[in-house]
Design an enzyme around this catalytic site. Sequence first.
Site, mmCIF file in Angstrom:
data_model
loop_
_atom_site.group_PDB
_atom_site.id
_atom_site.type_symbol
_atom_site.label_atom_id
_atom_site.label_comp_id
_atom_site.label_asym_id
_atom_site.label_seq_id
_atom_site.Cartn_x
_atom_site.Cartn_y
_atom_site.Cartn_z
ATOM 1 N N LYS A 183 -3.443 0.501 9.237
ATOM 2 C CA LYS A 183 -4.728 0.093 9.792
ATOM 3 C C LYS A 183 -4.481 -0.959 10.871
ATOM 4 O O LYS A 183 -4.145 -2.096 10.570
ATOM 5 C CB LYS A 183 -5.629 -0.493 8.700
ATOM 6 C CG LYS A 183 -5.933 0.470 7.561
ATOM 7 C CD LYS A 183 -6.750 -0.212 6.477
ATOM 8 C CE LYS A 183 -7.059 0.736 5.328
ATOM 9 N NZ LYS A 183 -7.841 0.077 4.265
ATOM 10 N N SER A 228 -7.078 -9.817 0.138
ATOM 11 C CA SER A 228 -6.946 -9.383 1.526
ATOM 12 C C SER A 228 -6.095 -10.371 2.319
ATOM 13 O O SER A 228 -6.376 -11.574 2.353
ATOM 14 C CB SER A 228 -8.331 -9.262 2.172
ATOM 15 O OG SER A 228 -8.230 -9.232 3.580
ATOM 16 N N ARG A 229 -5.084 -9.856 2.989
ATOM 17 C CA ARG A 229 -4.209 -10.726 3.791
ATOM 18 C C ARG A 229 -4.966 -11.353 4.950
ATOM 19 O O ARG A 229 -4.758 -12.524 5.284
ATOM 20 C CB ARG A 229 -3.025 -9.909 4.314
ATOM 21 C CG ARG A 229 -2.057 -9.472 3.246
ATOM 22 C CD ARG A 229 -1.069 -8.443 3.736
ATOM 23 N NE ARG A 229 -1.718 -7.173 4.024
ATOM 24 C CZ ARG A 229 -1.076 -6.087 4.403
ATOM 25 N NH1 ARG A 229 0.226 -6.114 4.564
ATOM 26 N NH2 ARG A 229 -1.726 -4.963 4.643
ATOM 27 N N LYS A 258 -12.335 -3.807 10.727
ATOM 28 C CA LYS A 258 -12.778 -4.657 9.612
ATOM 29 C C LYS A 258 -11.854 -5.849 9.400
ATOM 30 O O LYS A 258 -12.260 -6.885 8.861
ATOM 31 C CB LYS A 258 -12.914 -3.832 8.342
ATOM 32 C CG LYS A 258 -11.680 -3.032 7.936
ATOM 33 C CD LYS A 258 -10.708 -3.796 7.067
ATOM 34 C CE LYS A 258 -9.460 -2.982 6.787
ATOM 35 N NZ LYS A 258 -8.485 -3.715 5.952
ATOM 36 N N PHE A 271 0.809 -1.209 0.000
ATOM 37 C CA PHE A 271 0.000 0.000 0.000
ATOM 38 C C PHE A 271 0.847 1.266 0.000
ATOM 39 O O PHE A 271 0.555 2.228 -0.715
ATOM 40 C CB PHE A 271 -0.957 0.006 1.201
ATOM 41 C CG PHE A 271 -1.968 1.120 1.149
ATOM 42 C CD1 PHE A 271 -2.829 1.247 0.070
ATOM 43 C CD2 PHE A 271 -2.052 2.046 2.169
ATOM 44 C CE1 PHE A 271 -3.758 2.273 0.009
ATOM 45 C CE2 PHE A 271 -2.980 3.082 2.123
ATOM 46 C CZ PHE A 271 -3.831 3.192 1.037
#
Length: 428
Positions: free
Chosen positions: A175, A321-322, A258, A82
Amino acid sequence: MTTDNDKARDAQPDEPEYNQESGSSSLLSGLIDKATKVSKERLVRKKFDPSSVEQDVAKSMDKPAVSAPSKLRLVFLGGGSFGTAMANLAAKNGCDSTLWVRNRRTVKSLNKYRINKKYLPNYALDERLKFSFDLKEAVSDKDIIFVAVPSSAFRETLEAIRPFITGQSVVSLTKGMEKDTFAMMSDIIKDELPEVNFGVMSGPNLAVEIMDNMPSATVIASESEPLRHAVQAALHSAFFRVFASDDVRGVELGGALKNIYAIAMGMAAAYDVGENTKAMLLTRALAEMSRFGAAEGANPLTFLGLSGVGDLYATCSSELSRNYRVGNMLGRGMSIEAAVKKLGQTAEGVNTIEQVHEKATSAGIYMPITHALYAVIYEDKAALGVALNLMEAGFRSDVEFVMPHERSNESLNAEIQAAGSDSKGHDK
């Protein structure tokens, strides 16, 4: 005598009329004629050319009316997927953009091949993007420092840049929560750099899709309006929209929480559950997030936006998504240690489950999915038994903050313990 209105009426194309004697026959026939014409036009329409989409979107999508991005000097700390994607996007937008990584050899490779071989091996990076391993050189004389390191290294990174802060703003791209302290990244910024102007960024931002120029959006949250505008100017593009918020706590919690439910969804997918189950899990996860957020001082409505339901949906429905991948491996019988090792990257949700479980338990915040995941991962409870217990656990209101409900963590945890003991081995 013919009036202007009569002339205007005569100039209009004939419309099908409706009268009570013929019912809707004339109206219906007119609609059928129009539909037939449209169908014929579609038959002769030229074949759609996907390559034209990028040019059309770039022309029609406005950028925010802020100062020219070429005047902004930015550094992105952390060479993960990212951080690299955002640094590359800023460089493409004309900013003076530098990507800092701690390894000298990695920087040498980036300069030579302009590819992040470990995290984004299939993408060539913009020729204007700079690379550095010298932290002082990287952060000095910059306008904004974007921090994109794992939560476990966030405080250490801020401590390292503290001697070189002379007025730069700091924006967190991380995050997660700090292990053992429950500190959010904004809390750490206030602890370590109390004088800086800061913000946090979060949203449904899978790095590979951003690099593929798939339309995406994010949220920059800050109490500083100039900082919000500066980030929008730096990162907003034809394919990446940047929205603004002043609810730092809500935006940050959405990005952290999330990850918990992405692990849950990955586990559910391993059991080949149906769409009904996925929808139930997604919406009850949103209820938990907003309930926890409200207790932490966030605006619950923030969770209806990009950093809440948007990020939740993207992370819970994508194999990119990891956290989803870790959950899927757990659902297939792998241990948490083995799953994290096989992933080879940081899955923030693993730490977040433990942190939020402890915080919610001590504060009396009802979070059944989080408590259930904790029981499965850290207490070795049988996943099937815990899931069945959740289905049987009482009646609640559907939408939080609309109808009152009564349910305690104590009774939930007691039932989870009992269910785990009774059904141990059912899904082993």
